[in-house]
Design a protein around this motif. Structure first.
Motif, PDB file in Angstrom:
ATOM      1  N   ILE A  89     -15.109  -4.843  -8.776  1.00 28.24           N
ATOM      2  CA  ILE A  89     -15.849  -5.556  -7.736  1.00 28.24           C
ATOM      3  C   ILE A  89     -16.093  -6.987  -8.222  1.00 28.24           C
ATOM      4  CG2 ILE A  89     -17.897  -5.536  -6.263  1.00 28.24           C
ATOM      5  CD1 ILE A  89     -18.300  -2.567  -7.369  1.00 28.24           C
ATOM      6  N   LYS A  90     -15.536  -7.961  -7.509  1.00 23.73           N
ATOM      7  CA  LYS A  90     -15.778  -9.375  -7.853  1.00 23.73           C
ATOM      8  C   LYS A  90     -16.949  -9.865  -7.011  1.00 23.73           C
ATOM      9  CE  LYS A  90     -12.205 -11.957  -8.383  1.00 23.73           C
ATOM     10  NZ  LYS A  90     -11.017 -12.794  -8.065  1.00 23.73           N
ATOM     11  N   VAL A  91     -17.989 -10.317  -7.710  1.00 25.98           N
ATOM     12  CA  VAL A  91     -19.248 -10.689  -7.039  1.00 25.98           C
ATOM     13  C   VAL A  91     -19.577 -12.145  -7.367  1.00 25.98           C
ATOM     14  CG1 VAL A  91     -21.716 -10.120  -6.895  1.00 25.98           C
ATOM     15  CG2 VAL A  91     -20.051  -8.309  -7.280  1.00 25.98           C
ATOM     16  N   ARG A  92     -20.104 -12.860  -6.378  1.00 26.36           N
ATOM     17  CA  ARG A  92     -20.599 -14.218  -6.637  1.00 26.36           C
ATOM     18  C   ARG A  92     -21.767 -14.109  -7.610  1.00 26.36           C
ATOM     19  NH1 ARG A  92     -17.970 -16.961  -2.995  1.00 26.36           N
ATOM     20  NH2 ARG A  92     -17.790 -16.129  -0.909  1.00 26.36           N
ATOM     21  N   ALA A  93     -21.724 -14.955  -8.631  1.00 15.00           N
ATOM     22  CA  ALA A  93     -22.784 -14.889  -9.634  1.00 15.00           C
ATOM     23  C   ALA A  93     -22.976 -16.263 -10.258  1.00 15.00           C
ATOM     24  CB  ALA A  93     -22.440 -13.862 -10.710  1.00 15.00           C
ATOM     25  N   ASP A  94     -23.895 -17.036  -9.674  1.00 17.65           N
ATOM     26  CA  ASP A  94     -24.231 -18.292 -10.336  1.00 17.65           C
ATOM     27  C   ASP A  94     -25.152 -17.965 -11.514  1.00 17.65           C
ATOM     28  OD1 ASP A  94     -26.700 -17.709  -9.237  1.00 17.65           O
ATOM     29  OD2 ASP A  94     -26.538 -19.191  -7.637  1.00 17.65           O
ATOM     30  N   GLY A  95     -25.476 -18.947 -12.304  1.00 13.66           N
ATOM     31  CA  GLY A  95     -26.263 -18.717 -13.507  1.00 13.66           C
ATOM     32  C   GLY A  95     -27.592 -18.034 -13.265  1.00 13.66           C
ATOM     33  N   VAL A  96     -28.235 -18.343 -12.156  1.00 12.26           N
ATOM     34  CA  VAL A  96     -29.550 -17.784 -11.849  1.00 12.26           C
ATOM     35  C   VAL A  96     -29.480 -16.284 -11.559  1.00 12.26           C
ATOM     36  CG1 VAL A  96     -31.479 -17.910 -10.221  1.00 12.26           C
ATOM     37  CG2 VAL A  96     -30.299 -20.006 -10.932  1.00 12.26           C
ATOM     38  N   ARG A  97     -28.468 -15.856 -10.839  1.00 15.92           N
ATOM     39  CA  ARG A  97     -28.381 -14.457 -10.379  1.00 15.92           C
ATOM     40  C   ARG A  97     -27.581 -13.566 -11.334  1.00 15.92           C
ATOM     41  NH1 ARG A  97     -28.059 -14.012  -4.129  1.00 15.92           N
ATOM     42  NH2 ARG A  97     -29.682 -12.504  -4.576  1.00 15.92           N
ATOM     43  N   ARG A  98     -26.903 -14.166 -12.281  1.00 15.00           N
ATOM     44  CA  ARG A  98     -26.032 -13.392 -13.171  1.00 15.00           C
ATOM     45  C   ARG A  98     -26.817 -12.316 -13.937  1.00 15.00           C
ATOM     46  NH1 ARG A  98     -22.757 -17.275 -15.844  1.00 15.00           N
ATOM     47  NH2 ARG A  98     -21.638 -17.199 -13.892  1.00 15.00           N
ATOM     48  N   SER A  99     -27.989 -12.655 -14.458  1.00 21.78           N
ATOM     49  CA  SER A  99     -28.752 -11.659 -15.231  1.00 21.78           C
ATOM     50  C   SER A  99     -29.229 -10.515 -14.337  1.00 21.78           C
ATOM     51  CB  SER A  99     -29.923 -12.312 -15.954  1.00 21.78           C
ATOM     52  OG  SER A  99     -30.846 -12.825 -15.029  1.00 21.78           O
ATOM     53  N   GLU A 100     -29.558 -10.817 -13.099  1.00 21.72           N
ATOM     54  CA  GLU A 100     -29.959  -9.761 -12.167  1.00 21.72           C
ATOM     55  C   GLU A 100     -28.798  -8.797 -11.904  1.00 21.72           C
ATOM     56  OE1 GLU A 100     -31.857  -9.402  -7.679  1.00 21.72           O
ATOM     57  OE2 GLU A 100     -31.555 -11.375  -8.551  1.00 21.72           O
ATOM     58  N   ILE A 101     -27.611  -9.360 -11.746  1.00 23.36           N
ATOM     59  CA  ILE A 101     -26.418  -8.524 -11.534  1.00 23.36           C
ATOM     60  C   ILE A 101     -26.149  -7.672 -12.768  1.00 23.36           C
ATOM     61  CG2 ILE A 101     -23.905  -8.622 -11.231  1.00 23.36           C
ATOM     62  CD1 ILE A 101     -24.405 -11.165  -9.510  1.00 23.36           C
ATOM     63  N   MET A 102     -26.282  -8.266 -13.946  1.00 23.39           N
ATOM     64  CA  MET A 102     -26.026  -7.512 -15.176  1.00 23.39           C
ATOM     65  C   MET A 102     -26.999  -6.341 -15.332  1.00 23.39           C
ATOM     66  SD  MET A 102     -25.133 -10.713 -17.669  1.00 23.39           S
ATOM     67  CE  MET A 102     -24.832  -9.782 -19.144  1.00 23.39           C
ATOM     68  N   GLN A 103     -28.239  -6.507 -14.925  1.00 23.20           N
ATOM     69  CA  GLN A 103     -29.206  -5.407 -14.983  1.00 23.20           C
ATOM     70  C   GLN A 103     -28.791  -4.267 -14.051  1.00 23.20           C
ATOM     71  OE1 GLN A 103     -32.945  -7.261 -14.059  1.00 23.20           O
ATOM     72  NE2 GLN A 103     -33.301  -7.889 -16.184  1.00 23.20           N
ATOM     73  N   ILE A 104     -28.362  -4.610 -12.878  1.00 17.78           N
ATOM     74  CA  ILE A 104     -27.922  -3.580 -11.926  1.00 17.78           C
ATOM     75  C   ILE A 104     -26.702  -2.846 -12.479  1.00 17.78           C
ATOM     76  CG2 ILE A 104     -26.884  -3.230  -9.644  1.00 17.78           C
ATOM     77  CD1 ILE A 104     -28.699  -5.566  -8.673  1.00 17.78           C
ATOM     78  N   VAL A 105     -25.764  -3.575 -13.026  1.00 15.82           N
ATOM     79  CA  VAL A 105     -24.545  -2.969 -13.583  1.00 15.82           C
ATOM     80  C   VAL A 105     -24.914  -2.026 -14.732  1.00 15.82           C
ATOM     81  CG1 VAL A 105     -22.402  -3.467 -14.833  1.00 15.82           C
ATOM     82  CG2 VAL A 105     -23.037  -4.836 -12.832  1.00 15.82           C
ATOM     83  N   ASP A 106     -25.870  -2.432 -15.569  1.00 18.80           N
ATOM     84  CA  ASP A 106     -26.327  -1.564 -16.669  1.00 18.80           C
ATOM     85  C   ASP A 106     -26.889  -0.246 -16.153  1.00 18.80           C
ATOM     86  OD1 ASP A 106     -25.580  -3.032 -18.825  1.00 18.80           O
ATOM     87  OD2 ASP A 106     -27.578  -3.847 -19.246  1.00 18.80           O
ATOM     88  N   ILE A 107     -27.678  -0.307 -15.118  1.00 19.29           N
ATOM     89  CA  ILE A 107     -28.284   0.906 -14.554  1.00 19.29           C
ATOM     90  C   ILE A 107     -27.198   1.900 -14.129  1.00 19.29           C
ATOM     91  CG2 ILE A 107     -29.586   1.792 -12.560  1.00 19.29           C
ATOM     92  CD1 ILE A 107     -31.253  -0.847 -12.777  1.00 19.29           C
ATOM     93  N   PHE A 108     -26.091   1.380 -13.615  1.00 20.12           N
ATOM     94  CA  PHE A 108     -25.010   2.246 -13.140  1.00 20.12           C
ATOM     95  C   PHE A 108     -23.973   2.541 -14.225  1.00 20.12           C
ATOM     96  CE2 PHE A 108     -26.866   0.906  -9.218  1.00 20.12           C
ATOM     97  CZ  PHE A 108     -26.672   1.981  -8.372  1.00 20.12           C
ATOM     98  N   HIS A 109     -24.231   2.108 -15.472  1.00 17.09           N
ATOM     99  CA  HIS A 109     -23.306   2.306 -16.584  1.00 17.09           C
ATOM    100  C   HIS A 109     -21.941   1.704 -16.305  1.00 17.09           C
ATOM    101  CE1 HIS A 109     -26.273   4.816 -18.491  1.00 17.09           C
ATOM    102  NE2 HIS A 109     -26.374   5.526 -17.388  1.00 17.09           N
ATOM    103  N   GLY A 110     -21.954   0.587 -15.583  1.00 15.25           N
ATOM    104  CA  GLY A 110     -20.723  -0.154 -15.349  1.00 15.25           C
ATOM    105  C   GLY A 110     -20.547  -1.201 -16.435  1.00 15.25           C
ATOM    106  N   LYS A 111     -19.519  -2.039 -16.278  1.00 13.60           N
ATOM    107  CA  LYS A 111     -19.256  -3.098 -17.250  1.00 13.60           C
ATOM    108  C   LYS A 111     -18.926  -4.379 -16.498  1.00 13.60           C
ATOM    109  CE  LYS A 111     -16.477  -0.249 -20.247  1.00 13.60           C
ATOM    110  NZ  LYS A 111     -15.166  -0.171 -20.848  1.00 13.60           N
TER     111      LYS A 111
END
Length: 169
Positions: A89-111
């Motif tokens: 999944i390619k997602v828009r991620a500017d610097g501000v939102r990148r950490s929020e996306i990474m937290q969500i990905v961690d919860i789902f055990h994604g990479k």
């Protein structure tokens, strides 16, 4: 009801077309279809997910079993299996939102498998429902592109789910 069929087929040109054509002739919509090599180079394994009544599907299974290219067939629908979908999944991620996306990905055990200035690519191999949930949570960020494999499944334990009764070493 969704059914998960596994067909072990000869690894030859045209086999996929013949199997898909048989489902079309029987008026079944294939919801997901994955095909890949097996531990035996001459054979490929198809995981086919279709929705329909068991009585209608029984005719499809009989027809598949008669096809020359089909070596084995097994309906895993009511058996103990491990099933996964893979998604990128390619997602828009500017610097501000990148950490929020990474937290969500961690919860789902994604990479996160790729990062650029304005996007990330997420890899997840999980149940269909978990992949769906991650996709829903990514939508507000802006999904640029997505690809999913469809279901792949194996029987739990030592049994072979190829439907041919043989174990390959």
């Amino acid at each position: 009801m969704k059914h998960t069929l596994v067909a072990l087929v000869e690894n030859k040109p045209g086999v996929l077309m013949r199997v898909a054509g048989m489902f079309r002739r029987r008026n079944f919509n294939i919801e997901s279809l994955t095909v890949g090599h097996t531990e035996t180079p001459e054979l490929s394994r198809m995981t086919i997910v279709v929705e329909g009544q068991q009585s209608d599907l029984a005719q499809v299974e009989r027809n598949l079993g008669k096809m020359v290219d089909v070596v084995g067939l097994n309906d895993l629908t009511h058996q103990p299996i491990v099933a996964r979908d893979l998604a990128l999944i390619k997602v828009r991620a500017d610097g501000v939102r990148r950490s929020e996306i990474m937290q969500i990905v961690d919860i789902f055990h994604g990479k996160i498998v790729d990062v650029t200035h304005d996007a990330v690519i997420i890899e997840i191999a999980a149940t269909e429902q978990k992949v769906d949930s991650l996709v829903e949570l990514c939508k507000p960020f802006g999904i640029i592109e997505m690809v999913r494999t469809g279901r792949v499944a194996m029987l739990r334990g030592h049994q072979n789910g190829n439907g041919n009764g043989e174990e390959h070493e």
